[in-house]
Design an enzyme around this catalytic site. Structure first.
Site, PDB file in Angstrom:
ATOM      1  CG  HIS A   1      16.098   2.568 -13.031  1.00 28.56           C
ATOM      2  ND1 HIS A   1      17.182   3.901 -14.146  1.00 28.56           N
ATOM      3  CD2 HIS A   1      15.440   2.888 -13.794  1.00 28.56           C
ATOM      4  CE1 HIS A   1      17.073   3.538 -15.210  1.00 28.56           C
ATOM      5  NE2 HIS A   1      15.371   2.657 -15.329  1.00 28.56           N
TER       6      HIS A   1
ATOM      7  CD  GLU B   1      22.957  21.637  -3.608  1.00 27.71           C
ATOM      8  OE1 GLU B   1      22.297  21.261  -4.580  1.00 27.71           O
ATOM      9  OE2 GLU B   1      22.978  20.325  -2.362  1.00 27.71           O
TER      10      GLU B   1
ATOM     11  CG  HIS C   1      12.655   6.579 -16.859  1.00 28.46           C
ATOM     12  ND1 HIS C   1      11.808   6.370 -17.055  1.00 28.46           N
ATOM     13  CD2 HIS C   1      13.444   5.536 -16.357  1.00 28.46           C
ATOM     14  CE1 HIS C   1      11.840   4.904 -17.676  1.00 28.46           C
ATOM     15  NE2 HIS C   1      13.185   4.535 -16.812  1.00 28.46           N
TER      16      HIS C   1
ATOM     17  CG  HIS D   1      16.577   4.184 -19.519  1.00 31.59           C
ATOM     18  ND1 HIS D   1      16.647   2.412 -20.109  1.00 31.59           N
ATOM     19  CD2 HIS D   1      15.958   4.040 -18.670  1.00 31.59           C
ATOM     20  CE1 HIS D   1      15.998   2.440 -19.536  1.00 31.59           C
ATOM     21  NE2 HIS D   1      15.287   2.927 -18.912  1.00 31.59           N
TER      22      HIS D   1
ATOM     23  CD  GLU E   1      16.222  -2.010 -16.503  1.00 25.94           C
ATOM     24  OE1 GLU E   1      17.250  -2.452 -16.499  1.00 25.94           O
ATOM     25  OE2 GLU E   1      15.901  -1.201 -17.104  1.00 25.94           O
TER      26      GLU E   1
HETATM   27  P1  13P Z   1      10.608  -1.931 -15.076  1.00 25.06           P
HETATM   28  O1  13P Z   1       9.039  -1.830 -14.830  1.00 25.06           O
HETATM   29  O2  13P Z   1      10.259  -3.581 -15.357  1.00 25.06           O
HETATM   30  O3  13P Z   1      10.839  -1.825 -13.216  1.00 25.06           O
HETATM   31  O4  13P Z   1      10.361  -1.539 -15.324  1.00 25.06           O
HETATM   32  C1  13P Z   1      10.918  -0.262 -16.164  1.00 25.06           C
HETATM   33  C2  13P Z   1      12.040   0.785 -16.684  1.00 25.06           C
HETATM   34  O5  13P Z   1      12.479   1.982 -16.255  1.00 25.06           O
HETATM   35  C3  13P Z   1      12.973   0.077 -16.794  1.00 25.06           C
HETATM   36  O6  13P Z   1      14.033   0.548 -17.460  1.00 25.06           O
HETATM   37 ZN    ZN Z   2      14.026   2.999 -16.744  1.00 30.66          ZN
END
Ligand code: 13P
Ligand code: ZN
Length: 277
Positions: free
Chosen positions: A140, A170, A142, A211, A116
């Site tokens: 980023h 909040e 999940h 995602h 990413e």
């Molecule tokens: P990477 O291991 O390449 O960072 O990818 C993980 C991910 O969350 C892709 O969206």
């Molecule tokens: Zn991801």
């Protein structure tokens, strides 16, 4: 100073481990990047590796020419960052065109920066411009509950912002600009990077349907805290929706307007639509 002992590396590693402890980083899920200050670059310069080959970023970020970033490696597991940062992380340098990078430290067992990287760097470029250089962290993750909501709520900035604000007092204080949402896209490329960075012009939070989430902030605490607050609000919403389709009471649009006055916030009216019409 040893690179591993610097404040920014320690802060980065702690944040990554905090995210893992939250359950946001199964396997290699998620990635993190930090834009070094010029002082930090000079403090570690004697300990950087001899420059290797330039590699294409996969995006064009002239606004970041010559900058250095600490980033997670592609395929590396967040759970291993705390015990083996030199194998999981890299410091990269960008060239003067903003089209190529080279590795200057880390990834001692081989590998490359996160897949990413285009999204991280395009977000950094936007945030550097719109915050006058203040923002330095792009994260980023999940996040389970936000992902769950992308299956049941309309994928609109207005709906996500309003529903998340409503779940905890909040929230409008922590993210008064709201959150952006993009529909499902192929991850890891320039297209999703462009879509995300456009939303980063006006938001610090961008949700990727089915995602995860991207957050931007000026330091590790603010960026982690933002991710944590949004995800906690999503968790409350998931619990409420699992209990009942009808809330008995809630934080109303007028409550939010009063909150804005009390906390000297500007909450855009487009998020305060009348729900019961
Ligand atoms: P990477 O291991 O390449 O960072 O990818 C993980 C991910 O969350 C892709 O969206
Ligand atoms: Zn991801």
């Amino acid at each position: 100073m040893k690179i591993l002992d610097t404040r920014f590396v320690r802060g980065f590693v702690k944040m990554a481990d905090d995210g893992f402890q939250q359950g946001w980083h199964e396997r290699n899920g998620g990635n993190l990047s930090y834009r070094l200050t010029p002082v930090e670059v000079e403090s570690i310069r004697p300990r950087l590796n001899a420059p290797g080959d330039w590699e294409p970023i996969g995006a064009h970020v002239p606004g970041l020419a010559g900058e250095f970033f600490l980033v997670t490696g592609s395929g590396k597991y967040f759970r291993n960052i705390v015990s083996d940062p030199e194998a999981c992380l890299a410091i990269i340098e960008l060239d003067e065109t903003g089209e190529n990078y080279r590795i200057r430290w880390g990834l001692v067992e081989g590998g490359r920066p996160t897949s990413e990287l285009p999204a991280h760097l395009m977000n950094h470029e936007v945030k550097k411009r719109v915050t006058g250089g203040m923002h330095r962290v792009i994260y980023h993750a999940h996040t389970t509950n936000i992902i769950a909501l992308t299956f049941v709520l309309p994928l609109s900035d207005e709906v996500f912002t309003r529903e998340l604000w409503e779940m905890a007092t909040e929230c409008p204080v922590v993210f008064p600009d709201g959150v952006g949402v993009i529909g499902w896209m192929v991850p890891g490329g320039e297209e999703i990077a462009i879509a995300t960075s456009k939303l980063m012009e006006k938001y610090d939070v961008v949700i990727w349907a089915h995602h995860g989430m991207f957050c931007s902030g000026e330091n590790f605490d603010h960026t982690f805290g933002l991710m944590h607050t949004v995800e906690k609000s999503a968790e409350i919403l998931c619990k409420v929706m699992a209990m009942t389709p009808n809330k008995l009471q809630t934080i109303t649009a007028d409550n939010l307007r009063d909150l804005a006055k009390g906390f000297h916030l500007e909450l855009p009216e487009r998020f305060l639509y009348d729900k019961f019409k």
